[in-house]
Design a protein around this motif. Structure first.
Motif, mmCIF file in Angstrom:
data_model
loop_
_atom_site.group_PDB
_atom_site.id
_atom_site.type_symbol
_atom_site.label_atom_id
_atom_site.label_comp_id
_atom_site.label_asym_id
_atom_site.label_seq_id
_atom_site.Cartn_x
_atom_site.Cartn_y
_atom_site.Cartn_z
ATOM 1 N N LYS A 124 -10.661 -8.639 -50.548
ATOM 2 C CA LYS A 124 -11.263 -9.674 -51.380
ATOM 3 C C LYS A 124 -12.337 -10.412 -50.579
ATOM 4 O O LYS A 124 -12.250 -10.528 -49.355
ATOM 5 C CB LYS A 124 -10.203 -10.676 -51.853
ATOM 6 N N TYR A 125 -13.332 -10.916 -51.306
ATOM 7 C CA TYR A 125 -14.419 -11.655 -50.652
ATOM 8 C C TYR A 125 -14.321 -13.152 -50.924
ATOM 9 O O TYR A 125 -14.571 -13.968 -50.047
ATOM 10 C CB TYR A 125 -15.772 -11.125 -51.129
ATOM 11 N N GLN A 126 -13.955 -13.519 -52.151
ATOM 12 C CA GLN A 126 -13.883 -14.930 -52.509
ATOM 13 C C GLN A 126 -12.648 -15.191 -53.364
ATOM 14 O O GLN A 126 -11.995 -14.250 -53.820
ATOM 15 C CB GLN A 126 -15.156 -15.373 -53.240
ATOM 16 N N ALA A 127 -12.356 -16.456 -53.581
ATOM 17 C CA ALA A 127 -11.082 -16.817 -54.203
ATOM 18 C C ALA A 127 -11.058 -16.656 -55.710
ATOM 19 O O ALA A 127 -9.997 -16.664 -56.330
ATOM 20 C CB ALA A 127 -10.736 -18.269 -53.844
ATOM 21 N N THR A 128 -12.223 -16.523 -56.330
ATOM 22 C CA THR A 128 -12.282 -16.415 -57.786
ATOM 23 C C THR A 128 -13.399 -15.462 -58.187
ATOM 24 O O THR A 128 -14.174 -14.999 -57.337
ATOM 25 C CB THR A 128 -12.504 -17.807 -58.415
ATOM 26 N N GLY A 129 -13.497 -15.164 -59.476
ATOM 27 C CA GLY A 129 -14.456 -14.178 -59.942
ATOM 28 C C GLY A 129 -15.905 -14.532 -59.675
ATOM 29 O O GLY A 129 -16.676 -13.712 -59.179
ATOM 30 N N THR A 130 -16.293 -15.757 -59.995
ATOM 31 C CA THR A 130 -17.671 -16.191 -59.811
ATOM 32 C C THR A 130 -17.725 -17.538 -59.108
ATOM 33 O O THR A 130 -16.989 -18.455 -59.472
ATOM 34 C CB THR A 130 -18.404 -16.297 -61.169
ATOM 35 N N SER A 136 -27.368 -24.791 -52.218
ATOM 36 C CA SER A 136 -27.657 -23.959 -51.049
ATOM 37 C C SER A 136 -28.040 -22.542 -51.459
ATOM 38 O O SER A 136 -27.722 -22.084 -52.556
ATOM 39 C CB SER A 136 -26.435 -23.918 -50.127
ATOM 40 N N ASN A 137 -28.753 -21.847 -50.559
ATOM 41 C CA ASN A 137 -29.133 -20.446 -50.740
ATOM 42 C C ASN A 137 -30.137 -20.236 -51.883
ATOM 43 O O ASN A 137 -30.315 -21.108 -52.739
ATOM 44 C CB ASN A 137 -27.897 -19.575 -50.983
ATOM 45 N N LEU A 138 -30.758 -19.061 -51.888
ATOM 46 C CA LEU A 138 -31.733 -18.746 -52.928
ATOM 47 C C LEU A 138 -31.065 -18.164 -54.173
ATOM 48 O O LEU A 138 -31.637 -18.181 -55.252
ATOM 49 C CB LEU A 138 -32.763 -17.732 -52.388
ATOM 50 N N TYR A 139 -29.863 -17.619 -54.027
ATOM 51 C CA TYR A 139 -29.158 -17.075 -55.178
ATOM 52 C C TYR A 139 -28.380 -18.195 -55.883
ATOM 53 O O TYR A 139 -28.047 -19.225 -55.303
ATOM 54 C CB TYR A 139 -28.211 -15.945 -54.778
ATOM 55 N N THR A 140 -28.121 -17.977 -57.168
ATOM 56 C CA THR A 140 -27.410 -18.988 -57.951
ATOM 57 C C THR A 140 -25.905 -18.788 -57.953
ATOM 58 O O THR A 140 -25.154 -19.755 -58.075
ATOM 59 C CB THR A 140 -27.892 -18.978 -59.409
ATOM 60 N N ARG A 141 -25.465 -17.535 -57.825
ATOM 61 C CA ARG A 141 -24.023 -17.303 -57.841
ATOM 62 C C ARG A 141 -23.690 -15.920 -57.282
ATOM 63 O O ARG A 141 -24.538 -15.037 -57.196
ATOM 64 C CB ARG A 141 -23.454 -17.446 -59.248
ATOM 65 N N ILE A 142 -22.408 -15.783 -56.909
ATOM 66 C CA ILE A 142 -21.872 -14.505 -56.443
ATOM 67 C C ILE A 142 -20.682 -14.159 -57.333
ATOM 68 O O ILE A 142 -19.799 -14.992 -57.555
ATOM 69 C CB ILE A 142 -21.406 -14.580 -54.973
ATOM 70 N N THR A 143 -20.674 -12.942 -57.835
ATOM 71 C CA THR A 143 -19.560 -12.492 -58.672
ATOM 72 C C THR A 143 -18.846 -11.336 -57.979
ATOM 73 O O THR A 143 -19.478 -10.402 -57.483
ATOM 74 C CB THR A 143 -20.052 -12.044 -60.057
ATOM 75 N N GLU A 161 -26.979 -13.059 -57.416
ATOM 76 C CA GLU A 161 -27.966 -13.207 -58.484
ATOM 77 C C GLU A 161 -29.111 -14.109 -58.029
ATOM 78 O O GLU A 161 -28.906 -15.294 -57.745
ATOM 79 C CB GLU A 161 -27.312 -13.770 -59.745
ATOM 80 N N TYR A 162 -30.308 -13.535 -57.993
ATOM 81 C CA TYR A 162 -31.510 -14.271 -57.596
ATOM 82 C C TYR A 162 -32.404 -14.458 -58.826
ATOM 83 O O TYR A 162 -32.964 -13.481 -59.335
ATOM 84 C CB TYR A 162 -32.277 -13.511 -56.525
ATOM 85 N N PRO A 163 -32.562 -15.663 -59.318
ATOM 86 C CA PRO A 163 -33.439 -15.891 -60.471
ATOM 87 C C PRO A 163 -34.890 -15.581 -60.125
ATOM 88 O O PRO A 163 -35.333 -15.780 -58.994
ATOM 89 C CB PRO A 163 -33.261 -17.390 -60.762
ATOM 90 N N THR A 164 -35.613 -15.065 -61.100
ATOM 91 C CA THR A 164 -37.009 -14.710 -60.879
ATOM 92 C C THR A 164 -37.785 -14.808 -62.184
ATOM 93 O O THR A 164 -37.210 -14.705 -63.276
ATOM 94 C CB THR A 164 -37.127 -13.282 -60.312
ATOM 95 N N GLY A 165 -39.078 -14.997 -62.070
ATOM 96 C CA GLY A 165 -39.940 -15.043 -63.249
ATOM 97 C C GLY A 165 -40.474 -13.674 -63.614
ATOM 98 O O GLY A 165 -41.170 -13.525 -64.619
ATOM 99 N N GLU A 166 -40.153 -12.647 -62.814
ATOM 100 C CA GLU A 166 -40.615 -11.285 -63.067
ATOM 101 C C GLU A 166 -39.418 -10.408 -63.440
ATOM 102 O O GLU A 166 -38.271 -10.764 -63.212
ATOM 103 C CB GLU A 166 -41.301 -10.720 -61.818
#
Length: 236
Positions: A124-130, A136-143, A161-166
């Motif tokens: 496992k990497y984290q305690a919950t799904g998302t 912090s960081n450029l990404y908004t979330r880790i799932t 997940e990295y938000p982008t305009g493209e």
């Protein structure tokens, strides 16, 4: 600082600015309203009584939906190149509504996501799904998918997940000026009785998966009812 202001700064503002590249004040209030407020210890995002996923995942669900002999899939194909080659009486259009009308009122803006997958040699990497990262960081979330599917394996896969305009259009940007442009396209769409615009892109609205399924079923019932009415008229 008041409690409301502190929660806004910690959870809403930073995440919203990363996701939309706009300050929350520049967006419709519905964006903030999507994040639920809890007064209890319930840690689920949704409050629906019944919550579930397709037993074998969404890929299998769509595979079964598309396995009908009357359905033919054409990848890497422009809608404009084939629409007049395929005989049809009615058309269900799920692409960008502005593109259907050749952007005559301007292009509707969208936000997209750049997904970065990583497979780790650990259970496992984290305690919950998302897990969201509002500031912090450029990404908004880790799932981490194992939390959602119940899979058992000595490795795990996560996605950043990295938000982008493209990129592909994922999220209609909820602003008054964008809604006004969409309304002009919708007026044209309403004048086409045999073309049905649906989904996020066809109606320029953010939907969750369950809402998209419900919208699709409602549209099917509408078309079925119209078809039955047409048959009755022809019979008379």
């Amino acid at each position: 600082m008041s409690l409301e202001k502190e929660l806004y700064e910690k959870f809403f503002r930073g995440y919203t600015r990363k996701q939309w590249d706009l300050d929350p004040s520049e967006l419709d209030a519905s964006v903030t309203a999507r994040v639920p407020t809890r007064t209890n210890s319930d840690d689920l995002y949704f409050t629906d009584t019944f919550q579930a996923m397709p037993k074998n995942g969404y890929t299998e669900m769509f595979r079964k939906m598309l396995s009908h002999p009357n359905i033919h899939i054409m990848l890497n194909t422009n809608f404009r190149d084939v629409v007049n080659l395929i005989p049809h009486k009615k058309l269900i259009y799920t692409g960008p509504i502005d593109g259907y009308f050749d952007f005559r009122f301007g292009k509707l803006p969208y936000r997209s996501i750049d997904f970065k997958f990583e497979t780790l040699d650990q259970d496992k990497y984290q305690a919950t799904g998302t897990v969201n990262y509002p500031t912090s960081n450029l990404y908004t979330r880790i799932t981490e998918f194992k939390h959602l599917t119940g899979q058992v394996h000595h490795k795990t896969t996560v996605v950043y997940e990295y938000p982008t305009g493209e990129g592909d259009p994922y999220y209609p940007i909820p602003r008054k000026e964008n809604q006004e442009i969409y309304n002009r396209y919708k007026k044209l769409a309403d004048e086409m009785p045999d073309v049905y615009f649906t989904g996020r892109l066809g109606t320029y609205k953010y939907y969750n998966m369950d809402q998209v399924v419900a919208q699709s079923l409602a549209l099917f019932r509408k078309i079925l009812k119209e078809s039955e009415h047409e048959v009755q008229i022809q019979a008379v």
